[in-house]
Scaffold this active site. Structure first.
Site, PDB file in Angstrom:
ATOM      1  N   ASN A 189     -10.684  -2.923  -6.074  1.00 26.53           N
ATOM      2  CA  ASN A 189      -9.925  -1.776  -6.797  1.00 26.53           C
ATOM      3  C   ASN A 189     -10.552  -1.490  -8.039  1.00 26.53           C
ATOM      4  OD1 ASN A 189      -6.807  -2.999  -5.721  1.00 26.53           O
ATOM      5  ND2 ASN A 189      -8.167  -1.418  -4.800  1.00 26.53           N
ATOM      6  N   ASP A 211       0.924  -1.296   0.039  1.00 25.79           N
ATOM      7  CA  ASP A 211      -0.192  -0.185   0.177  1.00 25.79           C
ATOM      8  C   ASP A 211       0.948   1.156  -0.170  1.00 25.79           C
ATOM      9  OD1 ASP A 211      -2.494   1.289   0.079  1.00 25.79           O
ATOM     10  OD2 ASP A 211      -2.742   1.266   2.183  1.00 25.79           O
TER      11      ASP A 211
END
Length: 243
Positions: A69, A21
């Protein structure tokens, strides 16, 4: 790439899973588009994979693209899919030569045919390798994985191949995408966020976790070594009481 000492931390993790991330924030802090950060993050994967043998890591699982996503902008999603295709094409030979076996987990039905073809080819090309097992979670979500596994299990019950009385907590893992892998010992999330974001929900029930502030493109082999060393100091009792 910076060299890593060739002595593995004592008692270090055999299977490390990473939620990579912070690519977008890394790029934005430099006044660049988010995809610039994703490209930097892809380069970081190579360094981490190369460090695994010296650190005693046999299995590395990385979270590349989640089922959630798809909610990102069309530009970013299209850019990521292009990046995945380029990564596979560019890294395939090096992964094979370094003894890395690559697997992909996640639902492939929504991915484009060219990408799926490249994924299949890379899995086949590296199938005989055994130095490091790299698993890439692509269009993956833990809840989605469990739902798909449960569907296959239910189909076997309906077909008479499996008795309902034989279903227990050892049964479902045989239907998961990760059925050939050991559960992760250590799960790392970069970028300062302290959540697991639907990653390996079943498999990480007894994993150790490290939430670190480092953004993924800045993550280094030295930091991975530090986390592996820290893992070796933990007392993992799996619910038992020490004697």
């Amino acid at each position: 790439m910076t060299a890593v000492p060739d002595t593995a931390p004592p008692g270090g993790p055999r299977h490390v899973a990473i939620i990579m991330d912070g690519n977008g924030r890394w790029a934005q802090a430099r006044g660049r588009p988010r995809l610039f950060g994703h490209h930097a993050g892809a380069r970081r994967v190579r360094d981490v994979v190369e460090a695994c043998p010296e650190l005693g890591i046999k299995y590395l699982t990385i979270f590349a693209f989640s089922t959630e996503n798809w909610k990102r902008t069309q530009v970013e999603v299209a850019g990521l899919m292009s990046l995945f295709r380029r990564y596979i094409t560019r890294e395939a030979r090096a992964l094979k030569e370094r003894g890395v076996r690559v697997r992909f987990i996640g639902d492939r039905l929504r991915l484009d045919e060219k990408l799926v073809m490249l994924m299949d080819q890379l899995e086949e090309m590296t199938a005989s390798n055994d130095l490091v097992h790299l698993t890439i979670a692509l269009n993956y979500g833990g809840r989605d994985e469990v739902a798909r596994a449960t569907r296959r299990l239910a189909q076997d019950v309906a077909a008479g191949r499996l008795s309902p009385d034989d279903v227990d907590e050892e049964t479902l893992p045989r239907y998961l995408d990760t059925h050939v892998l050991p559960d992760p010992d250590l799960v790392i999330r970069t970028s300062g966020e302290a959540r697991i974001s639907n990653f390996l929900l079943w498999q990480s029930a007894y994993s150790e976790y490290e939430f670190i502030d480092t953004l993924w493109p800045d993550f280094s082999a030295q930091e991975l070594r530090r986390l592996c060393t820290s893992y070796g100091t933990r007392d993992r009792r799996f619910g038992a009481v020490p004697a």
